[in-house]
Design a protein around this motif. Structure first.
Motif, PDB file in Angstrom:
ATOM      1  N   LEU A 154       0.807  -1.010   0.076  1.00  0.00           N
ATOM      2  CA  LEU A 154       0.014   0.157   0.022  1.00  0.00           C
ATOM      3  C   LEU A 154       0.948   1.263   0.007  1.00  0.00           C
ATOM      4  CD1 LEU A 154      -2.924  -1.239   2.568  1.00  0.00           C
ATOM      5  CD2 LEU A 154      -2.825  -1.329   0.119  1.00  0.00           C
ATOM      6  N   ILE A 155       0.569   2.194  -0.789  1.00  0.00           N
ATOM      7  CA  ILE A 155       1.361   3.133  -1.010  1.00  0.00           C
ATOM      8  C   ILE A 155       0.572   4.615  -0.809  1.00  0.00           C
ATOM      9  CG2 ILE A 155       2.813   2.217  -2.419  1.00  0.00           C
ATOM     10  CD1 ILE A 155       1.889   3.637  -5.037  1.00  0.00           C
ATOM     11  N   LYS A 156       1.380   5.822  -0.497  1.00  0.00           N
ATOM     12  CA  LYS A 156       0.612   7.096  -0.387  1.00  0.00           C
ATOM     13  C   LYS A 156       0.058   7.560  -1.701  1.00  0.00           C
ATOM     14  CE  LYS A 156       3.041   8.234   4.050  1.00  0.00           C
ATOM     15  NZ  LYS A 156       4.364   9.259   4.664  1.00  0.00           N
ATOM     16  N   GLU A 157      -0.847   8.474  -1.592  1.00  0.00           N
ATOM     17  CA  GLU A 157      -1.449   9.025  -2.888  1.00  0.00           C
ATOM     18  C   GLU A 157      -0.602   9.697  -3.656  1.00  0.00           C
ATOM     19  OE1 GLU A 157      -5.486  11.288  -3.884  1.00  0.00           O
ATOM     20  OE2 GLU A 157      -4.820  11.710  -1.773  1.00  0.00           O
ATOM     21  N   PRO A 158       0.545  10.373  -3.282  1.00  0.00           N
ATOM     22  CA  PRO A 158       1.316  11.228  -4.398  1.00  0.00           C
ATOM     23  C   PRO A 158       2.103   9.904  -5.255  1.00  0.00           C
ATOM     24  CG  PRO A 158       1.543  12.398  -2.296  1.00  0.00           C
ATOM     25  CD  PRO A 158       0.780  11.181  -2.144  1.00  0.00           C
ATOM     26  N   ALA A 159       2.527   8.954  -4.472  1.00  0.00           N
ATOM     27  CA  ALA A 159       3.072   7.900  -5.189  1.00  0.00           C
ATOM     28  C   ALA A 159       2.283   7.255  -6.182  1.00  0.00           C
ATOM     29  CB  ALA A 159       3.663   6.809  -4.045  1.00  0.00           C
ATOM     30  N   TYR A 160       1.228   6.973  -5.761  1.00  0.00           N
ATOM     31  CA  TYR A 160      -0.051   6.406  -6.584  1.00  0.00           C
ATOM     32  C   TYR A 160      -0.474   7.131  -7.803  1.00  0.00           C
ATOM     33  CZ  TYR A 160      -4.280   4.187  -8.082  1.00  0.00           C
ATOM     34  OH  TYR A 160      -5.331   3.619  -9.105  1.00  0.00           O
ATOM     35  N   ILE A 161      -0.454   8.389  -7.669  1.00  0.00           N
ATOM     36  CA  ILE A 161      -0.858   9.131  -8.577  1.00  0.00           C
ATOM     37  C   ILE A 161       0.378   9.176  -9.831  1.00  0.00           C
ATOM     38  CG2 ILE A 161      -0.902  11.797  -9.511  1.00  0.00           C
ATOM     39  CD1 ILE A 161      -2.466  12.108  -6.634  1.00  0.00           C
ATOM     40  N   ARG A 162       1.715   9.137  -9.303  1.00  0.00           N
ATOM     41  CA  ARG A 162       2.861   9.217 -10.439  1.00  0.00           C
ATOM     42  C   ARG A 162       2.755   7.685 -10.812  1.00  0.00           C
ATOM     43  NH1 ARG A 162       5.541  11.330  -6.084  1.00  0.00           N
ATOM     44  NH2 ARG A 162       6.158   9.424  -5.231  1.00  0.00           N
ATOM     45  N   HIS A 163       2.251   6.700 -10.267  1.00  0.00           N
ATOM     46  CA  HIS A 163       2.361   5.468 -10.893  1.00  0.00           C
ATOM     47  C   HIS A 163       1.318   5.363 -11.969  1.00  0.00           C
ATOM     48  CE1 HIS A 163       1.644   0.983 -11.041  1.00  0.00           C
ATOM     49  NE2 HIS A 163       0.406   1.130 -10.974  1.00  0.00           N
ATOM     50  N   VAL A 164       0.000   6.045 -11.606  1.00  0.00           N
ATOM     51  CA  VAL A 164      -1.092   5.803 -12.715  1.00  0.00           C
ATOM     52  C   VAL A 164      -0.734   6.761 -13.948  1.00  0.00           C
ATOM     53  CG1 VAL A 164      -3.462   6.662 -13.040  1.00  0.00           C
ATOM     54  CG2 VAL A 164      -2.741   5.371 -11.094  1.00  0.00           C
ATOM     55  N   GLN A 165      -0.001   8.030 -13.775  1.00  0.00           N
ATOM     56  CA  GLN A 165       0.175   8.761 -14.862  1.00  0.00           C
ATOM     57  C   GLN A 165       1.254   8.161 -15.732  1.00  0.00           C
ATOM     58  OE1 GLN A 165       1.946  12.132 -12.746  1.00  0.00           O
ATOM     59  NE2 GLN A 165       0.002  13.086 -12.561  1.00  0.00           N
ATOM     60  N   GLY A 166       1.851   6.925 -15.142  1.00  0.00           N
ATOM     61  CA  GLY A 166       2.672   6.190 -16.444  1.00  0.00           C
ATOM     62  C   GLY A 166       2.008   5.071 -16.975  1.00  0.00           C
ATOM     63  N   LEU A 167       0.823   4.956 -16.573  1.00  0.00           N
ATOM     64  CA  LEU A 167      -0.134   3.651 -17.243  1.00  0.00           C
ATOM     65  C   LEU A 167      -0.914   4.201 -18.456  1.00  0.00           C
ATOM     66  CD1 LEU A 167      -1.258   2.258 -13.723  1.00  0.00           C
ATOM     67  CD2 LEU A 167       0.866   1.540 -15.502  1.00  0.00           C
ATOM     68  N   PRO A 168      -1.378   3.416 -19.293  1.00  0.00           N
ATOM     69  CA  PRO A 168      -2.522   3.712 -20.301  1.00  0.00           C
ATOM     70  C   PRO A 168      -3.503   3.786 -19.631  1.00  0.00           C
ATOM     71  CG  PRO A 168      -1.698   1.449 -20.399  1.00  0.00           C
ATOM     72  CD  PRO A 168      -0.861   2.232 -19.551  1.00  0.00           C
ATOM     73  N   ARG A 169      -4.517   4.279 -20.263  1.00  0.00           N
ATOM     74  CA  ARG A 169      -5.875   4.555 -19.686  1.00  0.00           C
ATOM     75  C   ARG A 169      -6.568   3.121 -19.645  1.00  0.00           C
ATOM     76  NH1 ARG A 169      -8.381   9.680 -20.593  1.00  0.00           N
ATOM     77  NH2 ARG A 169      -9.839   8.987 -19.065  1.00  0.00           N
ATOM     78  N   GLY A 170      -7.565   3.074 -18.821  1.00  0.00           N
ATOM     79  CA  GLY A 170      -8.414   1.920 -18.705  1.00  0.00           C
ATOM     80  C   GLY A 170      -9.223   1.611 -19.902  1.00  0.00           C
TER      81      GLY A 170
END
Length: 180
Positions: A154-170
């Motif tokens: 489980l990670i904090k929100e800023p790390a999760y946002i960075r993670h999601v920004q590097g992914l393609p859209r669903g």
């Protein structure tokens, strides 16, 4: 570090789930455990919602009639979510939009050991929920919560946002220019 500050909201990056922990109230646990217990609510993030279509049915992941007091270990499924949807897959030679239908089952799993306090398994046609919907509640310990954070499960929100920004859209993400 103050454990109460540590226990707020975390994210599971690969499953796109949020976990919101609050200290358990004395009425939900024995007084000897109340200062060590957390009630953790679980739901999909906005990015997680992009991976599922229209929800048809929510089913608890075990075969008993009980929806609470189930003891769970890390990586235990809590819910099976049946869904269907459609997405644009291309265009034909005349530039007509081509749609494809999809259906599937997604699992909501807990990375935490604990006891299930509630499951949102109300089956209904065309069930609607969003990224604020609580899908399950699990009673766990502060030690278990801290373990999941230290192991980067489980990670904090800023790390999760960075993670999601590097992914393609669903698959079911709204197009960015859809409402322009």
């Amino acid at each position: 570090m103050n454990a109460a500050k540590e226990c707020f909201r975390r994210f599971h990056p690969s499953n796109h789930l949020w976990f919101r922990a609050t200290p358990a109230s004395p009425s939900t646990v024995s007084s000897t455990k109340s200062n060590k217990s957390l009630l953790v609510e679980i739901g999909f993030t906005a990015r997680g919602m992009e991976d599922i279509g229209d929800v048809l049915v929510l089913n608890k992941a075990w075969n008993t009639t009980e929806t609470t007091n189930q003891i769970v270990e890390p990586d235990t499924p809590l819910l099976h979510i049946e869904w269907e949807g459609h997405s644009i897959t291309g265009a034909d030679e005349l530039y007509h939009t081509v749609w494809e239908n999809f259906s599937g089952v997604s699992e909501v799993m807990t990375p935490l050991a604990g006891v299930v306090e509630a499951i949102n398994d109300k089956p209904s046609p065309r069930l609607w929920f969003d990224e604020d919907t609580v899908l399950a509640k699990v009673m766990t310990t502060k030690g278990e919560w801290i373990r999941a954070h230290k192991e980067r499960i489980l990670i904090k929100e800023p790390a999760y946002i960075r993670h999601v920004q590097g992914l393609p859209r669903g698959l079911f993400a709204e197009s960015e220019d859809e409402f322009d």
